[in-house]
Design a protein around this motif. Structure first.
Motif, PDB file in Angstrom:
ATOM      1  N   GLY A 123      -3.187   8.821 -11.923  1.00 33.52           N
ATOM      2  CA  GLY A 123      -2.467   9.601 -10.937  1.00 33.52           C
ATOM      3  C   GLY A 123      -2.131   8.438  -9.976  1.00 33.52           C
ATOM      4  O   GLY A 123      -2.011   7.021 -10.479  1.00 33.52           O
ATOM      5  N   PHE A 124      -2.010   8.860  -8.762  1.00 34.28           N
ATOM      6  CA  PHE A 124      -1.652   7.660  -7.707  1.00 34.28           C
ATOM      7  C   PHE A 124      -2.286   8.121  -6.349  1.00 34.28           C
ATOM      8  O   PHE A 124      -2.736   9.016  -6.021  1.00 34.28           O
ATOM      9  CB  PHE A 124      -0.150   7.565  -7.695  1.00 34.28           C
ATOM     10  CG  PHE A 124       0.561   8.748  -6.958  1.00 34.28           C
ATOM     11  CD1 PHE A 124       1.004   8.771  -5.661  1.00 34.28           C
ATOM     12  CD2 PHE A 124       1.113   9.713  -7.918  1.00 34.28           C
ATOM     13  CE1 PHE A 124       1.796   9.815  -5.058  1.00 34.28           C
ATOM     14  CE2 PHE A 124       1.652  10.958  -7.522  1.00 34.28           C
ATOM     15  CZ  PHE A 124       2.010  10.982  -6.000  1.00 34.28           C
ATOM     16  N   VAL A 125      -2.200   7.054  -5.510  1.00 40.05           N
ATOM     17  CA  VAL A 125      -2.667   7.165  -4.032  1.00 40.05           C
ATOM     18  C   VAL A 125      -1.457   7.036  -3.104  1.00 40.05           C
ATOM     19  O   VAL A 125      -0.693   5.882  -3.348  1.00 40.05           O
ATOM     20  CB  VAL A 125      -3.913   6.394  -3.862  1.00 40.05           C
ATOM     21  CG1 VAL A 125      -4.467   6.675  -2.389  1.00 40.05           C
ATOM     22  CG2 VAL A 125      -4.908   6.591  -4.878  1.00 40.05           C
ATOM     23  N   ALA A 126      -1.424   7.838  -2.055  1.00 36.62           N
ATOM     24  CA  ALA A 126      -0.379   7.716  -1.065  1.00 36.62           C
ATOM     25  C   ALA A 126      -1.055   7.432   0.234  1.00 36.62           C
ATOM     26  O   ALA A 126      -1.999   8.224   0.695  1.00 36.62           O
ATOM     27  CB  ALA A 126       0.570   8.675  -1.201  1.00 36.62           C
ATOM     28  N   ILE A 153      -4.078   8.323  10.272  1.00 30.39           N
ATOM     29  CA  ILE A 153      -4.190   7.683   8.854  1.00 30.39           C
ATOM     30  C   ILE A 153      -4.364   8.686   7.664  1.00 30.39           C
ATOM     31  O   ILE A 153      -5.457   9.520   7.982  1.00 30.39           O
ATOM     32  CB  ILE A 153      -5.281   6.526   8.674  1.00 30.39           C
ATOM     33  CG1 ILE A 153      -5.185   5.575   9.659  1.00 30.39           C
ATOM     34  CG2 ILE A 153      -5.309   6.062   7.402  1.00 30.39           C
ATOM     35  CD1 ILE A 153      -6.267   4.769   9.777  1.00 30.39           C
ATOM     36  N   HIS A 154      -3.620   9.188   6.892  1.00 29.20           N
ATOM     37  CA  HIS A 154      -3.652  10.383   5.974  1.00 29.20           C
ATOM     38  C   HIS A 154      -3.623   9.578   4.733  1.00 29.20           C
ATOM     39  O   HIS A 154      -2.729   8.806   4.057  1.00 29.20           O
ATOM     40  CB  HIS A 154      -2.574  11.118   5.884  1.00 29.20           C
ATOM     41  CG  HIS A 154      -2.534  11.902   7.360  1.00 29.20           C
ATOM     42  ND1 HIS A 154      -3.465  12.778   7.840  1.00 29.20           N
ATOM     43  CD2 HIS A 154      -1.699  11.665   8.576  1.00 29.20           C
ATOM     44  CE1 HIS A 154      -3.047  13.143   9.203  1.00 29.20           C
ATOM     45  NE2 HIS A 154      -1.957  12.471   9.513  1.00 29.20           N
ATOM     46  N   VAL A 155      -4.521   9.779   3.721  1.00 30.41           N
ATOM     47  CA  VAL A 155      -4.876   9.060   2.468  1.00 30.41           C
ATOM     48  C   VAL A 155      -4.969  10.171   1.569  1.00 30.41           C
ATOM     49  O   VAL A 155      -5.709  11.017   1.769  1.00 30.41           O
ATOM     50  CB  VAL A 155      -5.929   8.168   2.201  1.00 30.41           C
ATOM     51  CG1 VAL A 155      -6.111   7.659   0.980  1.00 30.41           C
ATOM     52  CG2 VAL A 155      -5.952   6.963   3.211  1.00 30.41           C
ATOM     53  N   ILE A 156      -3.820  10.523   0.623  1.00 30.52           N
ATOM     54  CA  ILE A 156      -3.884  11.546  -0.415  1.00 30.52           C
ATOM     55  C   ILE A 156      -3.964  10.891  -1.963  1.00 30.52           C
ATOM     56  O   ILE A 156      -3.303   9.855  -2.320  1.00 30.52           O
ATOM     57  CB  ILE A 156      -2.461  12.285  -0.434  1.00 30.52           C
ATOM     58  CG1 ILE A 156      -2.395  12.724   1.076  1.00 30.52           C
ATOM     59  CG2 ILE A 156      -2.552  13.449  -1.169  1.00 30.52           C
ATOM     60  CD1 ILE A 156      -1.045  13.671   1.390  1.00 30.52           C
ATOM     61  N   GLU A 157      -5.161  11.271  -2.443  1.00 29.51           N
ATOM     62  CA  GLU A 157      -5.382  11.125  -3.892  1.00 29.51           C
ATOM     63  C   GLU A 157      -4.692  12.159  -4.823  1.00 29.51           C
ATOM     64  O   GLU A 157      -5.319  13.305  -4.655  1.00 29.51           O
ATOM     65  CB  GLU A 157      -6.909  10.651  -4.131  1.00 29.51           C
ATOM     66  CG  GLU A 157      -7.484   9.869  -3.464  1.00 29.51           C
ATOM     67  CD  GLU A 157      -9.229   9.795  -3.696  1.00 29.51           C
ATOM     68  OE1 GLU A 157      -9.387   9.977  -4.586  1.00 29.51           O
ATOM     69  OE2 GLU A 157      -9.705  10.258  -2.368  1.00 29.51           O
TER      70      GLU A 157
END
Length: 255
Positions: A123-126, A153-157
């Protein structure tokens, strides 16, 4: 390490950098864990090639250099710095353009940056970042605050797609600080941070950006409400208890 993290959760955001530096000196063997787990107030650097500011964080850092989302280059230059794939870079560029519109509509200015990279689970992280300076000399100013800052700060896996559905895990942190200094309110300082997490499995028919955008919008609404209740609500309650407004002071009848 547990005690260090407990301490950092209670430190005002304005003092985070000083406290983290002291902990890194005391616990050098935990430096990588501390740097990755402690959110610090966001810093800004200018991409001279594009004439645009971008936000610095752990997610666009490689060694002592930071990657710009505008030029995809490291500052200072780094020959072998990590870069996203061509497909992910295309999505990153689109996300930066869309998030800049979101920032202007909700924050009336500020600086935003979006970074993406591949993970080990196909997958990826944004990472979506917003920094707003609300002081008198800041961008989008209204002149109410002597000093003020909002760092989001918003980190989406994002997990691999399975039968048209992907799993998203959003971890959001907001750091708020403000100071007033005028005749009506006097000198007043308030700062704090809040972190929340959200998990959702969504159809990718409309694309990842639509799904991530909706999650961030919903999460920011919840965070703003929480900050209003926890910080401003409790502060107002305490002040009104200690110094009740004149109109609610009960006057005793004359004897």
């Amino acid at each position: 390490m547990e005690a260090a993290m407990g301490l950092m959760r209670r430190i005002p955001p304005k003092q985070t950098e000083t406290a983290l530096s002291a902990l890194l000196t005391l616990l050098p063997h935990h430096s990588s864990d501390l740097l990755s787990q402690v959110d610090q107030p966001l810093q800004v650097l200018c991409d001279v090639d594009h004439g645009k500011d971008f936000i610095l964080c752990e997610y666009n850092r490689d060694a002592d250099s930071y990657r710009s989302p505008w030029s995809n280059k490291y500052h200072p230059p780094l020959e072998d710095g990590a870069l996203p794939s061509l497909e992910l870079r295309k999505l990153e560029v689109e996300a930066n353009d869309i998030f800049a519109i979101y920032r202007d509509q909700y924050y009336e200015g500020g600086i935003s940056s979006v970074y993406m990279w591949e993970d080990d689970n196909e997958g990826f992280v944004a990472c979506f970042l917003i920094k707003k300076d609300g002081s008198k000399t800041g961008h989008g100013r209204r002149g109410y605050l002597q000093e003020g800052g909002w760092d989001a700060i918003h980190v989406i896996e994002v997990g691999p797609e399975e039968e048209g559905v992907a799993h998203y895990r959003l971890t959001s942190t907001v750091m708020l600080s403000l100071t007033t200094d005028n005749e009506s309110s006097g000198t007043f300082s308030l700062s704090g941070s809040i972190r929340r997490q959200m998990d959702m499995s969504l159809s990718v028919a409309e694309g990842h950006l639509c799904n991530m955008g909706r999650m961030i919008e919903e999460m920011e609404s919840k965070l703003r409400n929480s900050l209003d209740q926890v910080y401003f609500g409790k502060t107002k309650e305490m002040v009104c208890t200690l110094r009740p407004p004149a109109e609610v002071v009960m006057r005793l009848p004359d004897s």
